[in-house]
Design a protein around this motif. Structure first.
Motif, PDB file in Angstrom:
ATOM      1  N   ASP A 334       0.865  -1.168   0.000  1.00 36.62           N
ATOM      2  CA  ASP A 334       0.000   0.000   0.000  1.00 36.62           C
ATOM      3  C   ASP A 334       0.909   1.227   0.000  1.00 36.62           C
ATOM      4  O   ASP A 334       2.135   1.103   0.005  1.00 36.62           O
ATOM      5  N   MET A 335       0.339   2.427  -0.007  1.00 39.98           N
ATOM      6  CA  MET A 335       1.153   3.635  -0.117  1.00 39.98           C
ATOM      7  C   MET A 335       2.048   3.806   1.108  1.00 39.98           C
ATOM      8  O   MET A 335       3.232   4.162   0.978  1.00 39.98           O
ATOM      9  N   ALA A 336       1.517   3.512   2.298  1.00 38.21           N
ATOM     10  CA  ALA A 336       2.291   3.733   3.518  1.00 38.21           C
ATOM     11  C   ALA A 336       3.487   2.791   3.599  1.00 38.21           C
ATOM     12  O   ALA A 336       4.616   3.222   3.861  1.00 38.21           O
ATOM     13  N   SER A 337       3.258   1.495   3.356  1.00 36.54           N
ATOM     14  CA  SER A 337       4.374   0.546   3.476  1.00 36.54           C
ATOM     15  C   SER A 337       5.391   0.760   2.362  1.00 36.54           C
ATOM     16  O   SER A 337       6.601   0.613   2.573  1.00 36.54           O
ATOM     17  N   HIS A 339       6.217   3.623   1.058  1.00 38.39           N
ATOM     18  CA  HIS A 339       7.015   4.789   1.444  1.00 38.39           C
ATOM     19  C   HIS A 339       7.982   4.442   2.572  1.00 38.39           C
ATOM     20  O   HIS A 339       9.160   4.809   2.524  1.00 38.39           O
ATOM     21  N   GLN A 340       7.477   3.714   3.571  1.00 40.09           N
ATOM     22  CA  GLN A 340       8.318   3.404   4.722  1.00 40.09           C
ATOM     23  C   GLN A 340       9.447   2.440   4.375  1.00 40.09           C
ATOM     24  O   GLN A 340      10.548   2.546   4.895  1.00 40.09           O
ATOM     25  N   LEU A 341       9.144   1.478   3.497  1.00 36.74           N
ATOM     26  CA  LEU A 341      10.145   0.469   3.143  1.00 36.74           C
ATOM     27  C   LEU A 341      10.997   0.882   1.939  1.00 36.74           C
ATOM     28  O   LEU A 341      11.935   0.171   1.576  1.00 36.74           O
ATOM     29  N   LYS A 342      10.588   2.008   1.299  1.00 39.02           N
ATOM     30  CA  LYS A 342      11.320   2.519   0.117  1.00 39.02           C
ATOM     31  C   LYS A 342      11.370   1.480  -0.998  1.00 39.02           C
ATOM     32  O   LYS A 342      12.426   1.188  -1.574  1.00 39.02           O
ATOM     33  N   ILE A 343      10.206   0.881  -1.295  1.00 41.37           N
ATOM     34  CA  ILE A 343      10.087  -0.045  -2.422  1.00 41.37           C
ATOM     35  C   ILE A 343       9.009   0.477  -3.371  1.00 41.37           C
ATOM     36  O   ILE A 343       8.108   1.217  -2.960  1.00 41.37           O
ATOM     37  N   ILE A 344       9.125   0.111  -4.646  1.00 40.52           N
ATOM     38  CA  ILE A 344       8.196   0.606  -5.663  1.00 40.52           C
ATOM     39  C   ILE A 344       6.781   0.156  -5.334  1.00 40.52           C
ATOM     40  O   ILE A 344       6.543  -1.002  -4.972  1.00 40.52           O
ATOM     41  N   ARG A 345       5.808   1.105  -5.474  1.00 41.75           N
ATOM     42  CA  ARG A 345       4.414   0.773  -5.154  1.00 41.75           C
ATOM     43  C   ARG A 345       3.845  -0.244  -6.122  1.00 41.75           C
ATOM     44  O   ARG A 345       4.119  -0.201  -7.329  1.00 41.75           O
ATOM     45  N   SER A 346       3.047  -1.149  -5.605  1.00 42.55           N
ATOM     46  CA  SER A 346       2.176  -1.989  -6.428  1.00 42.55           C
ATOM     47  C   SER A 346       0.744  -1.559  -6.124  1.00 42.55           C
ATOM     48  O   SER A 346       0.487  -0.855  -5.146  1.00 42.55           O
ATOM     49  N   ALA A 347      -0.200  -1.976  -6.966  1.00 43.24           N
ATOM     50  CA  ALA A 347      -1.591  -1.522  -6.822  1.00 43.24           C
ATOM     51  C   ALA A 347      -2.340  -2.450  -5.862  1.00 43.24           C
ATOM     52  O   ALA A 347      -3.224  -3.199  -6.252  1.00 43.24           O
ATOM     53  N   ASN A 348      -1.993  -2.372  -4.584  1.00 43.09           N
ATOM     54  CA  ASN A 348      -2.608  -3.267  -3.598  1.00 43.09           C
ATOM     55  C   ASN A 348      -3.141  -2.527  -2.374  1.00 43.09           C
ATOM     56  O   ASN A 348      -3.428  -3.155  -1.356  1.00 43.09           O
ATOM     57  N   GLY A 349      -3.266  -1.186  -2.439  1.00 46.51           N
ATOM     58  CA  GLY A 349      -3.860  -0.441  -1.338  1.00 46.51           C
ATOM     59  C   GLY A 349      -5.373  -0.533  -1.421  1.00 46.51           C
ATOM     60  O   GLY A 349      -5.989   0.074  -2.294  1.00 46.51           O
ATOM     61  N   ARG A 350      -6.001  -1.275  -0.510  1.00 45.68           N
ATOM     62  CA  ARG A 350      -7.444  -1.553  -0.617  1.00 45.68           C
ATOM     63  C   ARG A 350      -8.142  -1.328   0.725  1.00 45.68           C
ATOM     64  O   ARG A 350      -7.576  -1.562   1.789  1.00 45.68           O
ATOM     65  N   ARG A 351      -9.408  -0.901   0.621  1.00 39.62           N
ATOM     66  CA  ARG A 351     -10.227  -0.651   1.814  1.00 39.62           C
ATOM     67  C   ARG A 351     -11.473  -1.517   1.763  1.00 39.62           C
ATOM     68  O   ARG A 351     -12.018  -1.764   0.678  1.00 39.62           O
ATOM     69  N   GLU A 352     -11.950  -1.928   2.945  1.00 36.10           N
ATOM     70  CA  GLU A 352     -13.243  -2.614   3.000  1.00 36.10           C
ATOM     71  C   GLU A 352     -14.353  -1.643   2.588  1.00 36.10           C
ATOM     72  O   GLU A 352     -15.326  -2.032   1.938  1.00 36.10           O
ATOM     73  N   SER A 353     -14.228  -0.384   2.985  1.00 35.49           N
ATOM     74  CA  SER A 353     -15.203   0.651   2.633  1.00 35.49           C
ATOM     75  C   SER A 353     -14.543   2.008   2.807  1.00 35.49           C
ATOM     76  O   SER A 353     -13.391   2.100   3.248  1.00 35.49           O
ATOM     77  N   ALA A 360      -2.259  -3.092   2.586  1.00 40.26           N
ATOM     78  CA  ALA A 360      -1.762  -3.873   1.459  1.00 40.26           C
ATOM     79  C   ALA A 360      -2.562  -5.172   1.397  1.00 40.26           C
ATOM     80  O   ALA A 360      -2.562  -5.941   2.357  1.00 40.26           O
ATOM     81  N   ARG A 361      -3.260  -5.378   0.265  1.00 40.93           N
ATOM     82  CA  ARG A 361      -4.135  -6.551   0.151  1.00 40.93           C
ATOM     83  C   ARG A 361      -3.943  -7.236  -1.201  1.00 40.93           C
ATOM     84  O   ARG A 361      -3.637  -6.586  -2.204  1.00 40.93           O
ATOM     85  N   MET A 362      -4.207  -8.522  -1.224  1.00 40.19           N
ATOM     86  CA  MET A 362      -4.166  -9.272  -2.472  1.00 40.19           C
ATOM     87  C   MET A 362      -5.302  -8.854  -3.414  1.00 40.19           C
ATOM     88  O   MET A 362      -6.288  -8.273  -2.974  1.00 40.19           O
ATOM     89  N   THR A 363      -5.148  -9.213  -4.711  1.00 41.85           N
ATOM     90  CA  THR A 363      -6.213  -8.956  -5.695  1.00 41.85           C
ATOM     91  C   THR A 363      -6.542 -10.283  -6.402  1.00 41.85           C
ATOM     92  O   THR A 363      -7.278 -11.088  -5.856  1.00 41.85           O
ATOM     93  N   ASN A 364      -5.990 -10.494  -7.591  1.00 47.62           N
ATOM     94  CA  ASN A 364      -6.051 -11.806  -8.262  1.00 47.62           C
ATOM     95  C   ASN A 364      -4.679 -12.458  -8.082  1.00 47.62           C
ATOM     96  O   ASN A 364      -3.704 -12.025  -8.704  1.00 47.62           O
ATOM     97  N   THR A 365      -4.577 -13.461  -7.220  1.00 55.27           N
ATOM     98  CA  THR A 365      -3.294 -14.071  -6.875  1.00 55.27           C
ATOM     99  C   THR A 365      -3.277 -15.506  -7.378  1.00 55.27           C
ATOM    100  O   THR A 365      -4.182 -16.282  -7.041  1.00 55.27           O
ATOM    101  N   PHE A 366      -2.232 -15.861  -8.160  1.00 55.62           N
ATOM    102  CA  PHE A 366      -2.288 -17.173  -8.808  1.00 55.62           C
ATOM    103  C   PHE A 366      -0.907 -17.682  -9.204  1.00 55.62           C
ATOM    104  O   PHE A 366       0.025 -16.901  -9.417  1.00 55.62           O
TER     105      PHE A 366
END
Length: 477
Positions: A334-337, A339-353, A360-366
């Motif tokens: 997610d954006m926070a991790s 930034h803190q870990l200094k690694i390139i963002r992936s599109a996994n910042g997700r909210r229940e609502s 940081a959450r999974m999406t389609n994992t396979f």
């Protein structure tokens, strides 16, 4: 830190999409006169769920959700404000006060950093839909659910009941920061069948179905699939218990998918890295699986139920290569991790609502495809088991252990299925040990979207799991 104003009876003077974009863009520009970074996400979701069985019919609207969350970064920490009360003057004043407070909270002894808003982009996205949920009367949907139930009940007199579930969800998100103005509309349909049979005083049940982004053209469960579910349930009612031990097994795509989810899904969510709660962070760049194993997380597969065009923090969807030729490549951020870990963002910042924090959450994992056919994989087993009908799993990111539960282990002797079935089945193991034992990878990847995923016991989001058939050694009970 999160503040919220969630009213039981939300008050919304809802502007149209164009006006909302203009208002939020002006708000972000105003807030960034005080803080280094601000962004806004407006979320709206509606839908319906129909459940029928031989004694009951139930129609429930999805709990409608609509609200706004604004994120502020003061250069050291994140702050959020969420609300379902859209009273623009009060909202602007509240966020102005919050932005000023965040600056007072700064530790002057620590450095201040900015966040990258990403490349400039204004775009509206929408998932492809042929039969939109709104185009079908409720009675038509109810008849579709009853038709599936009746087909299952008519298969065999030992079918005691069949639960047919049909649902649709339409979600609309609008994201704004200083460089992006994005919207996405995603339609999802679910069609699930649970079959209950009674055989010799024993009951057994099994489920199947489909969950895809798209319209009702995707809500299809064929007659052959219904027939197979009934036949499998009847065989499960006669199944024996399995002798615990280490077995050579072939897993079907559903079972492979749950292994992917539990092995390298939760354990690779990098908010756990920030808290040093995932053993996998010690294995980045090291072999964790057989060299023939590749694994991805990919929200850009928009037709799958975990797919989207951008995440809840405005990051455009893209594929993340988690395991490359057996080597653990990187985690999901997610954006926070990020930034803190200094690694390139992936599109996994997700909210229940809109009212819940982004993680940081999974999406389609396979697992990715290999070269072998499922038939060749079974033919290669002298004495082992074929695992199907996985039901659920759990993991321990700190010790990297997993457990996968399922209903079906069919005996393989001299390369052939014997028809003898054991049930239930529980697979356990240490993740690297399990994945390094993989010796064959099938060419028949399938992604299932029937599940939801929580963060611990909460924060539920939709995702999918999948893979091809896999051959490995596993400890079963």
């Amino acid at each position: 830190m999160t503040n919220s104003s969630i009213a039981e009876n939300p008050r919304y003077e809802i502007p149209d999409e164009f006006k909302m974009k203009e208002q939020l863009s002006e708000l972000i520009q105003h807030l960034e006169q005080t803080v280094p970074y601000a962004c806004a996400l407006h979320k709206k979701k509606t839908g319906v769920r129909l459940t029928v069985n031989r004694v009951q019919e139930n129609v429930e609207p999805e709990d409608p959700q609509e609200g706004l969350v604004v994120t502020l970064w003061n250069g050291q920490n994140f702050y959020e404000y969420s609300t379902n009360v859209w009273e623009w003057k009060n909202l602007r004043e509240t966020l102005t006060t919050l932005a000023q407070k965040t600056i007072k909270d700064l530790d002057r002894k620590k450095s201040i950093t900015d966040l990258d808003p990403g490349p400039s982009l204004e775009k509206d996205f929408s998932s492809a839909v042929e039969k939109a949920p709104g185009s079908l009367p409720l009675k038509t949907k109810l008849d579709m659910a009853k038709d599936t139930m009746n087909k299952a009940l008519s298969q065999n007199p030992q079918v005691a009941n069949a639960v047919s579930i049909l649902g649709d969800t339409v979600s609309h998100d609008l994201f704004v920061n200083r460089s992006k103005r994005l919207s996405q509309t995603i339609t999802r349909v679910d069609k699930i069948l649970v079959v209950f049979v009674s055989e010799g005083g024993k009951m057994a049940d099994v489920h199947g179905g489909v969950s895809k982004n798209g319209g009702y053209e995707k809500a299809v469960l064929s007659d052959a699939e219904i027939r197979t579910l009934v036949q499998d349930a009847l065989r499960l009612a006669k199944a024996d218990r399995l002798e615990p031990g280490l077995y050579e097994v072939v897993t079907d795509p559903d079972w492979s998918g749950i292994i992917a989810h539990e092995c390298f899904g939760h354990g690779m969510e990098t908010d756990l890295y920030v808290r040093e709660r995932a053993l996998s962070q010690n294995y980045i760049g090291k072999p964790v699986a057989s060299p023939i194993v590749n694994m991805f997380d990919d929200p850009s597969l928009i037709e799958e139920a975990g797919g989207f065009f951008f995440d809840d923090e405005g990051q455009l969807s893209s594929r993340t290569h988690i395991i490359k030729d057996g080597i653990l490549e990187r985690g999901l951020t997610d954006m926070a991790s990020s930034h803190q870990l200094k690694i390139i963002r992936s599109a996994n910042g997700r909210r229940e609502s809109f009212a819940r924090k982004a993680y940081a959450r999974m999406t389609n994992t396979f697992f990715d495809n290999g070269r072998q056919s499922p038939q060749d994989m079974i033919a290669s087993v002298e004495n082992g088991l074929y695992l199907r009908h996985a039901t659920n799993g759990m993991e321990d990111p700190q010790a990297w252990g997993i457990q996968v539960e399922g209903l079906w282990a069919e005996e393989i002797k001299n390369g052939k299925l014997t028809g003898k079935v054991y049930s239930p089945v529980i697979m356990t193991g240490f993740v690297p040990d399990l994945l390094k034992s993989i010796t064959m990878v099938g060419n028949d990847r399938w992604i299932s979207g029937l599940g939801m995923c929580g963060k611990g016991h909460k924060e539920w989001v939709k995702n999918t799991t999948g893979g091809p058939h896999l051959k490995m050694k596993a400890r079963l009970a």
